[in-house]
Structure formats: C-alpha cells, structure tokens
Design an enzyme around this catalytic site. Structure first.
Site, PDB file in Angstrom:
ATOM      1  N   HIS A  24       6.271  -0.859 -31.865  1.00  0.00           N
ATOM      2  CA  HIS A  24       7.058  -1.402 -30.599  1.00  0.00           C
ATOM      3  C   HIS A  24       7.524  -0.648 -29.413  1.00  0.00           C
ATOM      4  O   HIS A  24       8.933  -0.563 -29.213  1.00  0.00           O
ATOM      5  CB  HIS A  24       8.057  -2.503 -31.262  1.00  0.00           C
ATOM      6  CG  HIS A  24       9.036  -1.718 -32.426  1.00  0.00           C
ATOM      7  ND1 HIS A  24       9.855  -0.620 -32.280  1.00  0.00           N
ATOM      8  CD2 HIS A  24       9.298  -2.355 -33.437  1.00  0.00           C
ATOM      9  CE1 HIS A  24      10.508  -0.412 -33.225  1.00  0.00           C
ATOM     10  NE2 HIS A  24      10.160  -1.289 -34.010  1.00  0.00           N
ATOM     11  N   HIS A  78      14.490  -3.616 -46.928  1.00  0.00           N
ATOM     12  CA  HIS A  78      14.333  -3.959 -45.433  1.00  0.00           C
ATOM     13  C   HIS A  78      13.590  -4.996 -45.054  1.00  0.00           C
ATOM     14  O   HIS A  78      12.384  -5.131 -45.501  1.00  0.00           O
ATOM     15  CB  HIS A  78      14.091  -2.478 -44.942  1.00  0.00           C
ATOM     16  CG  HIS A  78      14.190  -2.505 -43.302  1.00  0.00           C
ATOM     17  ND1 HIS A  78      14.859  -3.549 -42.510  1.00  0.00           N
ATOM     18  CD2 HIS A  78      13.419  -1.618 -42.136  1.00  0.00           C
ATOM     19  CE1 HIS A  78      14.600  -3.153 -41.180  1.00  0.00           C
ATOM     20  NE2 HIS A  78      13.810  -2.236 -40.941  1.00  0.00           N
ATOM     21  N   GLU A  80      12.099  -5.957 -42.120  1.00  0.00           N
ATOM     22  CA  GLU A  80      10.939  -5.582 -41.083  1.00  0.00           C
ATOM     23  C   GLU A  80       9.710  -5.821 -41.639  1.00  0.00           C
ATOM     24  O   GLU A  80       9.756  -5.123 -42.910  1.00  0.00           O
ATOM     25  CB  GLU A  80      11.689  -4.258 -40.354  1.00  0.00           C
ATOM     26  CG  GLU A  80      10.440  -4.335 -39.086  1.00  0.00           C
ATOM     27  CD  GLU A  80      10.997  -3.333 -37.927  1.00  0.00           C
ATOM     28  OE1 GLU A  80      11.685  -2.550 -38.196  1.00  0.00           O
ATOM     29  OE2 GLU A  80      10.525  -3.440 -36.864  1.00  0.00           O
ATOM     30  N   ASP A  82       6.941  -4.545 -41.515  1.00  0.00           N
ATOM     31  CA  ASP A  82       6.163  -3.272 -41.765  1.00  0.00           C
ATOM     32  C   ASP A  82       6.461  -2.702 -43.356  1.00  0.00           C
ATOM     33  O   ASP A  82       5.668  -2.006 -43.886  1.00  0.00           O
ATOM     34  CB  ASP A  82       6.386  -2.000 -40.882  1.00  0.00           C
ATOM     35  CG  ASP A  82       7.817  -1.714 -40.851  1.00  0.00           C
ATOM     36  OD1 ASP A  82       8.699  -2.395 -40.874  1.00  0.00           O
ATOM     37  OD2 ASP A  82       8.127  -0.606 -40.326  1.00  0.00           O
ATOM     38  N   HIS A 144      18.023   0.275 -40.525  1.00  0.00           N
ATOM     39  CA  HIS A 144      17.754  -0.008 -39.123  1.00  0.00           C
ATOM     40  C   HIS A 144      17.975  -1.577 -38.610  1.00  0.00           C
ATOM     41  O   HIS A 144      18.204  -1.567 -37.204  1.00  0.00           O
ATOM     42  CB  HIS A 144      16.062   0.432 -38.955  1.00  0.00           C
ATOM     43  CG  HIS A 144      15.535   0.015 -37.754  1.00  0.00           C
ATOM     44  ND1 HIS A 144      14.121  -0.812 -37.675  1.00  0.00           N
ATOM     45  CD2 HIS A 144      15.801   0.029 -36.343  1.00  0.00           C
ATOM     46  CE1 HIS A 144      13.817  -1.063 -36.406  1.00  0.00           C
ATOM     47  NE2 HIS A 144      14.764  -0.361 -35.460  1.00  0.00           N
ATOM     48  N   ASP A 163      13.986   3.181 -43.816  1.00  0.00           N
ATOM     49  CA  ASP A 163      13.688   3.755 -42.519  1.00  0.00           C
ATOM     50  C   ASP A 163      14.131   5.169 -42.427  1.00  0.00           C
ATOM     51  O   ASP A 163      13.806   5.926 -41.591  1.00  0.00           O
ATOM     52  CB  ASP A 163      14.061   2.763 -41.523  1.00  0.00           C
ATOM     53  CG  ASP A 163      13.301   1.873 -41.260  1.00  0.00           C
ATOM     54  OD1 ASP A 163      11.886   1.720 -41.522  1.00  0.00           O
ATOM     55  OD2 ASP A 163      13.374   0.896 -40.493  1.00  0.00           O
ATOM     56  N   TYR A 191      11.227  10.203 -34.104  1.00  0.00           N
ATOM     57  CA  TYR A 191      11.721   9.091 -34.983  1.00  0.00           C
ATOM     58  C   TYR A 191      13.069   8.464 -34.820  1.00  0.00           C
ATOM     59  O   TYR A 191      13.471   7.510 -34.572  1.00  0.00           O
ATOM     60  CB  TYR A 191      11.353   9.280 -36.248  1.00  0.00           C
ATOM     61  CG  TYR A 191      11.470   8.271 -37.308  1.00  0.00           C
ATOM     62  CD1 TYR A 191      10.418   7.190 -37.679  1.00  0.00           C
ATOM     63  CD2 TYR A 191      12.815   7.981 -38.001  1.00  0.00           C
ATOM     64  CE1 TYR A 191      10.672   6.298 -38.464  1.00  0.00           C
ATOM     65  CE2 TYR A 191      12.778   6.934 -38.800  1.00  0.00           C
ATOM     66  CZ  TYR A 191      11.705   5.827 -39.325  1.00  0.00           C
ATOM     67  OH  TYR A 191      11.731   4.912 -40.172  1.00  0.00           O
ATOM     68  N   HIS A 222       8.483   5.607 -44.189  1.00  0.00           N
ATOM     69  CA  HIS A 222       7.457   6.275 -43.188  1.00  0.00           C
ATOM     70  C   HIS A 222       7.158   7.658 -43.472  1.00  0.00           C
ATOM     71  O   HIS A 222       8.202   8.464 -43.517  1.00  0.00           O
ATOM     72  CB  HIS A 222       7.851   6.106 -41.790  1.00  0.00           C
ATOM     73  CG  HIS A 222       7.955   4.602 -41.489  1.00  0.00           C
ATOM     74  ND1 HIS A 222       6.937   3.694 -41.217  1.00  0.00           N
ATOM     75  CD2 HIS A 222       9.117   3.707 -41.123  1.00  0.00           C
ATOM     76  CE1 HIS A 222       7.466   2.460 -41.080  1.00  0.00           C
ATOM     77  NE2 HIS A 222       8.664   2.480 -41.082  1.00  0.00           N
TER      78      HIS A 222
HETATM   79 FE1  FEO Z   1      12.616  -0.830 -39.573  1.00  0.00          FE
HETATM   80 FE2  FEO Z   1      10.246   0.587 -40.696  1.00  0.00          FE
HETATM   81  O1  FEO Z   1      10.939  -0.615 -40.412  1.00  0.00           O
END
Ligand code: FEO
Length: 388
Positions: A24, A78, A80, A82, A144, A163, A191, A222
């Site tokens: 993004h 989370h 989101e 991903d 996040h 995250d 990051y 991640h």
């Molecule tokens: Fe906020 Fe890795 O997603």
C-alpha cells in the site's frame, strides 16, 4: 515445502513473497513474508494465515507437520488480509476449528468475510489452555488496526507479535541473527516509519504489557524472527514511539532547473558545517517511503520545491501527504524553494509543517530564477544561524 520448527512443537508455516514491491504505497525492495505459526499440542493451533494467493504454499507447510483438518484453534491476531486472507480456506478445511480473535477482530472479520464462523472472542488477560501450553492474549489496538492483538506462550517464552517488530524482508533465513544486522535494523526502521509511526501512544501501551512478559523469542508476522537482540528492538520501539530524534537532518527536494537543488546543497553544507549528519534526498531518485525512514530519527526536516503552476511539484506533494498521514512529531521544519514569479511553493510546504505541528525557525526561504554564489552563501548562513 518444509515447515520450520522455531521452538519445540512450534512451526513456521508461512509464505515468502519474493516479488512484493509495493505494500500500500510502501516500496518493499526486499519483498516480504507472511508468517503463520502452527503449534502442536493437545489442541492443534494455527496462529494467523497468509495472503490468499499463498494458500497452497501455507497448506503444504502445514501438511508437512499435521493433517490440516485436525486443527482445533485458529488465532487471528489481525484482520488485515495479509494475515487473514486464508481464513476462509482454512476454516473450510478445519471444519470444527474455533476462531479466536479480539472483539474488534470479530467485527472486522465478519465485515471482510461475511461468515458466521465459530468465534471465540478474547480480551487482554484472557488465556486458553491447549495442553502443555497456555495461549495468553494482549489486545494491541492500532498496532496496526483496531483489532490487532498479540499472542504470548509463557511455557515457550514466545511472543507472536503479528505486525509489531516486523520487517519487509523475503529470505530463506527465518531468524534475525542469520542476516546482517544493518539490513535487519534498516528494514525494521523503515517498517516502523511507514506502518507504525502514527500510533506511538498505542505502541507505548503495548510495550508496557510486553515488558512484563518473560520473552526469549519474538515471532512477528513479517520478516525475520527475533531470537536475539530482543532488548535492542524493544528499546528501538521505545525511542521511535516517543518521537525521540537524533541531531540529523533530512533534506528532501525536487527541482526544475536546478535552483532548488542548489538551495538543497547549500542547506546540506550548513548542517555539515554544524557537525550534523544529513540525508540529501532528491525525490526524483528516492522513494517517499525511504525518505520516511530517514525522517524517523531526524530532528530537522527540510523540504524544498520550486513553484509549479502556483503550487508545488507532485513529488513533493506526495511526500507531504504521506508524511502528514504518518504524523511524525517534535520536529523542526525548514521549507525552501525557487520560483520565477508567484513563489507559492514555500508557503505550501510551511502549511504542511504547521499541520504536523513542527517548529518553523525560518520562513519564506525562496530564491528567484538562478541564484548566485552570494545568495547561496547567505542562505547557508541563515541556516547556520537558525540551528541551535
Ligand atoms: Fe497490518 Fe501485516 O498487516
């Protein structure tokens, strides 16, 4: 595809996104990973999933350890996508699984997937026994998203932090000490600057909760897993979350006929003369997400643009919009730029600095058309005089 045992009975079963270059708007030159973790205990538990198009890759890794239909619990730290993108697929296979998430996680997952799964909602302080282990949950809203939480396993001294503490790095290595520290550090900084920076207060709350835990491994969603340097990354998060800056200057600019560039060089010379480290960033060459990484630890933010069509260059507008959203605080802003007539660019940049509540020790630093050495020397001196 092989799973990797990171602690006895705890496996990394995520996916490696070698090709990712845009998250993004964040330029991810090193790609990324989506880390999911499988815990083999009396109750088999999967913590988080991966982006939807890596479903087969994750499933192969799970199958390497256990028949996926036997999974009892899936923890969604989370919403989101991903991390939640493979929930529909996994809940379809593990038909009797309970889906554990925060209260906002339940709301978010229902909005995303329109499924009435067997949810178990948990709050900070709740724990679930899965056999030899307990899963303890700490909500970490806005680190996040509002739904974010982390899962702690005291028996393994393991924090599954989602995250938080991540980096966008695709690699065969899974642990932080298998890759050069400079790379891990710079990607952790980038990051934080591009993902976590707006949420300093919430990060501090999460850090207080984390500091009370006995941890010898942090496994984020991640990048690399921290099995050393845990104190260092927690200290770095403390620094970044409090907007504690170093005596450094970022000078980011675009230029039409090299006058704004000459001004940037004069400003760079002024900081250097004062013994202050600089990062000189032409926005024709540097991506705004890399400039944000420079901004993270820098006290002085200098941004320059020529006046173009009564405003600023699109590259500079892009940086200012992005920076305002990421909301760095406690900085000193210096706007500068060249013009032919009009000369509105500097005012536009100053307005953006004011929106960020930066201090502005100098105003209206503009030069018309082509400056001579005397004018550039005066600019340099003004900066020297303004820096404490
Ligand atoms: Fe906020 Fe890795 O997603």
């Amino acid at each position: 595809m092989k799973a990797l045992e990171i602690k006895k009975g705890v496996y990394w079963v995520g996916a490696i996104d070698w090709k990712l270059r845009n998250f993004h708007g964040y330029l991810t030159q090193r790609g990324s990973t989506y880390n999911a973790y499988l815990i083999i205990d009396d109750k088999i538990t999967l913590v988080d999933t991966v982006k939807h198009y890596f479903f087969d890759e994750m499933l192969e890794r799970i199958k390497d350890i256990v028949e996926p239909s036997k999974i009892d619990y899936i923890v969604s730290n989370h919403t989101e996508m991903d991390h939640s993108g493979c929930l529909p697929g996994m809940m379809g296979i593990a038909k009797n699984a309970t889906l554990i998430c925060s209260p906002n996680g339940e709301k978010g997952l229902k909005r995303h997937f329109k499924k009435d799964w067997n949810f178990k909602v948990v709050n900070t302080g709740d724990s679930i026994n899965i056999g030899r282990r307990n899963l303890k949950f700490v909500c970490a809203p806005m680190v996040h998203w509002p739904d974010s939480m982390v899962t702690y396993i005291p028996e393994d001294k393991l924090l599954l932090s989602n995250d938080a503490f991540g980096q966008h790095i695709a690699s065969e290595e899974r642990f932080n000490d298998e890759i050069e520290w400079d790379i891990v550090k710079s990607e952790s900084m980038k990051y934080y600057a591009n993902i976590v920076l707006p949420y300093g207060a919430q990060v501090q709350d999460a850090l207080k909760a984390v500091e009370s835990l006995d941890i010898d491994m942090i496994a984020p969603s991640h990048g690399l897993i921290w099995r050393s340097g845990i104190k260092d990354i927690i200290e770095a998060y403390k620094k970044w979350s409090t907007n504690t800056c170093d005596e450094k200057a970022v000078i980011a600019y675009d230029t039409m006929w090299h006058t704004t560039e000459k001004m940037a060089n004069a400003i760079n010379d002024a900081f250097t003369a004062k013994g202050i480290k600089t990062a000189l960033r032409s926005l024709q060459e540097y991506h705004i997400s890399d400039v944000m990484a420079d901004i993270l630890e820098s006290k002085y933010i200098c941004i320059g643009s020529p006046t173009l069509n009564n405003g600023i260059m699109p590259t500079v507008a892009s940086l200012l919009t992005y920076m305002k959203g990421l909301a760095p605080k406690n900085r000193i802003g210096i706007a500068f730029g060249s013009y032919g007539w009009g000369g509105q660019s500097v005012g536009e940049i100053e307005k953006a600095f004011e929106a960020c509540k930066f201090q502005l020790p100098l105003k209206d630093l503009k030069l018309q058309y082509i400056p001579d050495e005397k004018e550039l020397g005066e600019l340099k001196q003004k900066i020297i005089n303004a820096i404490p």
